[in-house]
Design a protein around this motif. Sequence first.
Motif, PDB file in Angstrom:
ATOM      1  N   ALA A 130       8.563  -6.597 -11.046  1.00  0.00           N
ATOM      2  CA  ALA A 130       9.636  -6.999 -10.132  1.00  0.00           C
ATOM      3  C   ALA A 130       9.283  -8.296  -9.413  1.00  0.00           C
ATOM      4  O   ALA A 130      10.126  -9.182  -9.252  1.00  0.00           O
ATOM      5  N   ALA A 131       8.039  -8.430  -8.993  1.00  0.00           N
ATOM      6  CA  ALA A 131       7.607  -9.654  -8.309  1.00  0.00           C
ATOM      7  C   ALA A 131       7.682 -10.849  -9.247  1.00  0.00           C
ATOM      8  O   ALA A 131       8.134 -11.935  -8.869  1.00  0.00           O
ATOM      9  N   ALA A 132       7.263 -10.666 -10.488  1.00  0.00           N
ATOM     10  CA  ALA A 132       7.310 -11.755 -11.465  1.00  0.00           C
ATOM     11  C   ALA A 132       8.756 -12.138 -11.781  1.00  0.00           C
ATOM     12  O   ALA A 132       9.086 -13.321 -11.882  1.00  0.00           O
ATOM     13  N   ALA A 133       9.620 -11.160 -11.916  1.00  0.00           N
ATOM     14  CA  ALA A 133      11.027 -11.436 -12.206  1.00  0.00           C
ATOM     15  C   ALA A 133      11.687 -12.158 -11.038  1.00  0.00           C
ATOM     16  O   ALA A 133      12.458 -13.099 -11.235  1.00  0.00           O
ATOM     17  N   ASP A 134      11.362 -11.747  -9.815  1.00  0.00           N
ATOM     18  CA  ASP A 134      11.918 -12.402  -8.638  1.00  0.00           C
ATOM     19  C   ASP A 134      11.438 -13.841  -8.558  1.00  0.00           C
ATOM     20  O   ASP A 134      12.202 -14.746  -8.258  1.00  0.00           O
TER      21      ASP A 134
ATOM     22  N   TRP B  66       5.297  -1.675 -12.287  1.00  0.00           N
ATOM     23  CA  TRP B  66       6.714  -1.949 -11.987  1.00  0.00           C
ATOM     24  C   TRP B  66       6.835  -2.954 -10.842  1.00  0.00           C
ATOM     25  O   TRP B  66       7.684  -3.838 -10.864  1.00  0.00           O
ATOM     26  N   LEU B  67       6.000  -2.791  -9.822  1.00  0.00           N
ATOM     27  CA  LEU B  67       6.030  -3.724  -8.694  1.00  0.00           C
ATOM     28  C   LEU B  67       5.652  -5.140  -9.138  1.00  0.00           C
ATOM     29  O   LEU B  67       6.277  -6.116  -8.722  1.00  0.00           O
ATOM     30  N   GLN B  68       4.635  -5.248  -9.982  1.00  0.00           N
ATOM     31  CA  GLN B  68       4.230  -6.567 -10.485  1.00  0.00           C
ATOM     32  C   GLN B  68       5.323  -7.184 -11.341  1.00  0.00           C
ATOM     33  O   GLN B  68       5.581  -8.384 -11.266  1.00  0.00           O
TER      34      GLN B  68
ATOM     35  N   GLY C 212       0.816  -1.207   0.000  1.00  0.00           N
ATOM     36  CA  GLY C 212       0.000   0.000   0.000  1.00  0.00           C
ATOM     37  C   GLY C 212       0.850   1.258   0.000  1.00  0.00           C
ATOM     38  O   GLY C 212       0.532   2.242  -0.656  1.00  0.00           O
ATOM     39  N   THR C 213       1.950   1.211   0.713  1.00  0.00           N
ATOM     40  CA  THR C 213       2.845   2.369   0.781  1.00  0.00           C
ATOM     41  C   THR C 213       3.649   2.518  -0.507  1.00  0.00           C
ATOM     42  O   THR C 213       3.797   3.620  -1.035  1.00  0.00           O
ATOM     43  N   LEU C 214       4.164   1.396  -1.011  1.00  0.00           N
ATOM     44  CA  LEU C 214       5.008   1.450  -2.212  1.00  0.00           C
ATOM     45  C   LEU C 214       4.252   1.926  -3.448  1.00  0.00           C
ATOM     46  O   LEU C 214       4.819   2.611  -4.296  1.00  0.00           O
ATOM     47  N   THR C 215       2.967   1.566  -3.553  1.00  0.00           N
ATOM     48  CA  THR C 215       2.223   1.962  -4.751  1.00  0.00           C
ATOM     49  C   THR C 215       2.001   3.464  -4.827  1.00  0.00           C
ATOM     50  O   THR C 215       1.687   3.978  -5.890  1.00  0.00           O
ATOM     51  N   SER C 216       2.187   4.151  -3.717  1.00  0.00           N
ATOM     52  CA  SER C 216       2.083   5.615  -3.780  1.00  0.00           C
ATOM     53  C   SER C 216       3.370   6.237  -4.321  1.00  0.00           C
ATOM     54  O   SER C 216       3.378   7.396  -4.706  1.00  0.00           O
ATOM     55  N   VAL C 217       4.452   5.447  -4.357  1.00  0.00           N
ATOM     56  CA  VAL C 217       5.745   5.953  -4.816  1.00  0.00           C
ATOM     57  C   VAL C 217       6.168   5.295  -6.135  1.00  0.00           C
ATOM     58  O   VAL C 217       6.703   5.960  -7.019  1.00  0.00           O
ATOM     59  N   ILE C 218       5.923   3.998  -6.264  1.00  0.00           N
ATOM     60  CA  ILE C 218       6.344   3.228  -7.440  1.00  0.00           C
ATOM     61  C   ILE C 218       5.094   2.738  -8.171  1.00  0.00           C
ATOM     62  O   ILE C 218       4.174   2.219  -7.532  1.00  0.00           O
ATOM     63  N   PRO C 219       5.049   2.881  -9.498  1.00  0.00           N
ATOM     64  CA  PRO C 219       3.877   2.412 -10.251  1.00  0.00           C
ATOM     65  C   PRO C 219       3.616   0.918 -10.035  1.00  0.00           C
ATOM     66  O   PRO C 219       4.545   0.114  -9.944  1.00  0.00           O
ATOM     67  N   THR C 220       2.357   0.557  -9.951  1.00  0.00           N
ATOM     68  CA  THR C 220       1.942  -0.827  -9.701  1.00  0.00           C
ATOM     69  C   THR C 220       2.507  -1.778 -10.750  1.00  0.00           C
ATOM     70  O   THR C 220       2.917  -2.893 -10.419  1.00  0.00           O
TER      71      THR C 220
END
Length: 91
Positions: free
Chosen positions: A72-76, A68-70, A58-66
Motif C-alpha cells: 500500500a505504501a509503495a502504491a501510494d 500488505w502495508l508495504q 506498530g499497531t497496524l502490523t498486529s492487524v494487517i500483514p506487513t
Amino acid sequence: MLALLASTFATVFLAELGDKTQLAIVSISGTSSRPGAVFAGSAVALVLASLLGSAAGGTLTSVIPTDWLQLAAAADRKSTRLNSSHQIISY
C-alpha cells in the motif's frame, strides 16, 4: 539497531528530497526573513508525523500483514509521483 536507524534515515531522507513537503518549506522560507523558525517548525512537524506513523505502524502490523502495508505504501508513493508529474506536464 544501528542498521535499522541508518536504513530508516536513508529511506526517509531520500523520500523527502523534492517532495511536496520540501517544496512547501522552500516556499515558506522564501517569503520569511526567519529561516531558522521555518526549519524548527518543519522539523517538529516531521518528528510528530513520524511519531504517529511509527506508532500506527506498530499497531497496524498486529492487524494487517506487513507485506500488505508495504504494498500500500509503495502504491501510494507511485500514485503520488504520477499525479505530481501529470500536474507539472498539464500546466
